[in-house]
Enzyme design. Structure first.
Site, short mmCIF file in Angstrom:
data_model
loop_
_atom_site.label_atom_id
_atom_site.label_comp_id
_atom_site.label_asym_id
_atom_site.label_seq_id
_atom_site.Cartn_x
_atom_site.Cartn_y
_atom_site.Cartn_z
N HIS A 1 -1.17 -6.70 10.12
CA HIS A 1 -2.30 -6.72 10.38
C HIS A 1 -2.89 -6.46 11.05
O HIS A 1 -4.21 -6.93 11.67
CB HIS A 1 -2.10 -8.56 9.63
CG HIS A 1 -1.98 -8.05 8.40
ND1 HIS A 1 -2.52 -7.80 7.38
CD2 HIS A 1 -1.16 -8.86 7.38
CE1 HIS A 1 -2.26 -8.60 6.13
NE2 HIS A 1 -1.26 -8.45 6.42
N THR A 2 -2.25 -6.36 12.70
CA THR A 2 -3.08 -5.31 13.70
C THR A 2 -4.07 -3.99 13.36
O THR A 2 -4.69 -3.15 14.20
CB THR A 2 -2.06 -5.55 14.89
OG1 THR A 2 -0.74 -4.21 14.24
CG2 THR A 2 -2.05 -6.58 15.63
N SER B 1 7.27 12.14 -12.15
CA SER B 1 8.01 11.61 -11.17
C SER B 1 9.84 10.98 -12.32
O SER B 1 9.23 11.39 -13.62
CB SER B 1 7.95 9.86 -10.79
OG SER B 1 8.89 9.43 -10.10
N GLY C 1 7.97 -2.11 -3.76
CA GLY C 1 7.00 -3.52 -4.38
C GLY C 1 8.00 -4.01 -2.97
O GLY C 1 8.04 -5.29 -3.05
N ALA C 2 8.80 -3.22 -2.35
CA ALA C 2 9.43 -3.95 -0.89
C ALA C 2 9.17 -3.72 0.38
O ALA C 2 9.54 -4.00 1.27
CB ALA C 2 10.45 -2.94 -1.42
N LEU D 1 8.09 -1.36 1.44
CA LEU D 1 8.50 -0.53 2.97
C LEU D 1 7.62 1.14 2.67
O LEU D 1 8.58 1.75 3.00
CB LEU D 1 9.94 -0.15 2.43
CG LEU D 1 11.43 -0.93 2.46
CD1 LEU D 1 12.08 -0.73 2.05
CD2 LEU D 1 10.93 -1.86 4.33
N SER E 1 6.35 2.46 0.46
CA SER E 1 6.73 3.27 -1.31
C SER E 1 5.24 4.56 -0.90
O SER E 1 5.21 5.71 -1.31
CB SER E 1 7.32 3.62 -1.80
OG SER E 1 6.35 1.95 -2.81
N SER E 2 3.68 3.67 -1.11
CA SER E 2 2.79 4.74 -1.46
C SER E 2 2.50 5.54 -0.41
O SER E 2 1.65 6.59 -0.88
CB SER E 2 1.48 3.87 -2.12
OG SER E 2 1.11 2.52 -1.38
N ASP F 1 0.90 3.39 7.87
CA ASP F 1 2.23 3.28 6.88
C ASP F 1 2.10 5.86 7.16
O ASP F 1 3.09 6.05 7.12
CB ASP F 1 1.85 3.19 5.71
CG ASP F 1 2.46 2.07 5.70
OD1 ASP F 1 2.56 1.14 6.38
OD2 ASP F 1 2.12 0.66 4.74
#
Length: 386
Positions: A33-34, A66, A123-124, A126, A128-129, A173
């Site tokens: 959150h930085t 997909s 949803g982990a 990591l 993914s999006s 990300d």
């Protein structure tokens, strides 16, 4: 995965793809959150990620499919923000690649057929999006010969998530997925976009870094993440700074704020930036074993000051430490997702057993474990089929 993806593309679209591209997920070692506060982060890429087989098309349409989603989506490259079009939930995953295509249209990108595969759990926490966006961005760049370097491409993928999908995330990300290198973490200044690679090899120090997917899925397009970001923006406004990254006197800032919630948010962001700098120093000094204290402090701050942890994350960290781990913390935006645990390699099995037992006592779904090996960034895996 590559051969199977190429064959599936050929079967679906009736022609071979021009190539296959891969973009990894990421773990943020520290600096949570930085990024949306113009601060510092220290992620590294995972060996898990998203692959895409792709070929251009001349009708101005993006068709995305997909191997993990039943719904195929065809949409025009020309268009406004996807978020404004009210797509149904079964089409929501496609907003990421379509959004990237619409942003890249400014650079001459046209239509394409895209088929995705992934070994990265959704949803982990990591990213993914972001892996989906970056695989798309790299493929479209190469298909259309766009002259964009990786930092610029990361910024465009980030823009797509903000403007097209409506997710007010920072740039970490996408930068991690495109810029990371094997055996390194990426020190990223989210204001300037400048980055440097910092050697990070836990195995060489006799350590293992585990990713624990708590199986408590999260969705950051909900209101909690946006609320935290708004709180940070409000605090910066009251303190008269552009972003919380600019707070240099924490004591004075906390004294100036009357709202206890805003004080907690500021305390986390300012101290987390300091932890990033301290962690880089430890890595450069090859003091990897000392990272545990940084991870523990980060988790406590995310739990108590930023208030984004969740029961499975807290239980995972507690069980790991009791079983001999050096440290651990939640990763990602929070409210579900994954935890990282730094553990002596010879105690990894014991730590995993302790975490599984703690979940069983509470009646929770068993967690999943992944080895967090610092890996390379996005790349083209195959050339055009002959």
């Amino acid at each position: 995965m590559t051969a199977g993806l190429e064959a599936a593309f050929t079967e679906i679209f009736g022609r071979a793809p021009d190539g296959v591209w891969f973009a990894p997920g990421r773990v943020n070692l520290i600096g949570e959150h930085t990024d949306h506060n113009d601060g510092l982060v220290l992620p590294f890429a995972l060996p898990l990620g998203v692959s895409v087989a792709a070929a251009p098309r001349d009708d101005g349409m993006i068709e995305v499919r997909s191997r993990h989603a039943a719904t195929a989506v065809t949409a025009p490259v020309v268009g406004g923000p996807v978020v404004a079009e009210g797509w149904s939930p079964d089409r929501a995953w496609a907003a990421y690649p379509v959004g990237v295509a619409r942003v890249l249209r400014e650079h001459g990108v046209g239509g394409a057929s895209l088929l995705f595969d992934s070994d990265l759990p959704r949803g982990a926490g990591l990213a993914s999006s972001a892996a989906l966006e970056c695989a798309t961005a790299l493929a479209l760049r190469d298909l259309y010969g766009v002259d964009l370097d990786r930092p610029a491409l990361a910024r465009l993928a980030w823009r797509a998530e903000n403007e097209q999908v409506g997710m007010p995330c920072g740039p970490m990300d996408q930068s991690a997925s495109l810029l990371c290198a094997a055996g390194h973490a990426l020190m990223l200044d989210c204001r300037s976009g400048l980055s440097s690679r910092v050697p990070f090899d836990p195995a060489a120090a006799g350590l293992a870094l585990l990713v624990v997917d708590t199986r408590a899925s999260h969705a950051l397009t909900g209101g909690d993440y946006a609320r935290r970001r708004a709180e940070c923006a409000r605090a910066a406004e009251l303190l008269g700074v552009d972003a919380l990254r600019d707070v240099t006197d924490l004591t004075a800032a906390l004294t100036a704020l009357r709202d206890p919630v805003l004080r907690r948010r500021v305390q986390h962001v300012v101290t987390e930036n300091h932890r990033v700098e301290a962690t880089v120093g430890l890595l450069r000094a090859k003091a990897v074993a000392e990272l545990g204290a940084m991870l523990n402090a980060s988790h406590l701050s995310l739990r108590d000051q930023f208030e984004v942890s969740w029961p499975q994350a807290d239980t995972t960290v507690d069980a790991a430490l009791r079983a001999g781990a050096r440290g651990g913390r939640m990763v990602g935006g929070g409210f579900g997702g994954s935890v990282i645990v730094l553990v002596p390699a010879d105690r990894a099995a014991k730590v995993k057993d302790a975490i599984v037992a703690a979940y069983a006592r509470r009646g929770w779904t068993a967690p999943e474990f992944h080895d967090a090996v610092p890996s390379g960034g996005a790349d083209r895996l195959t050339a055009a089929a002959s």
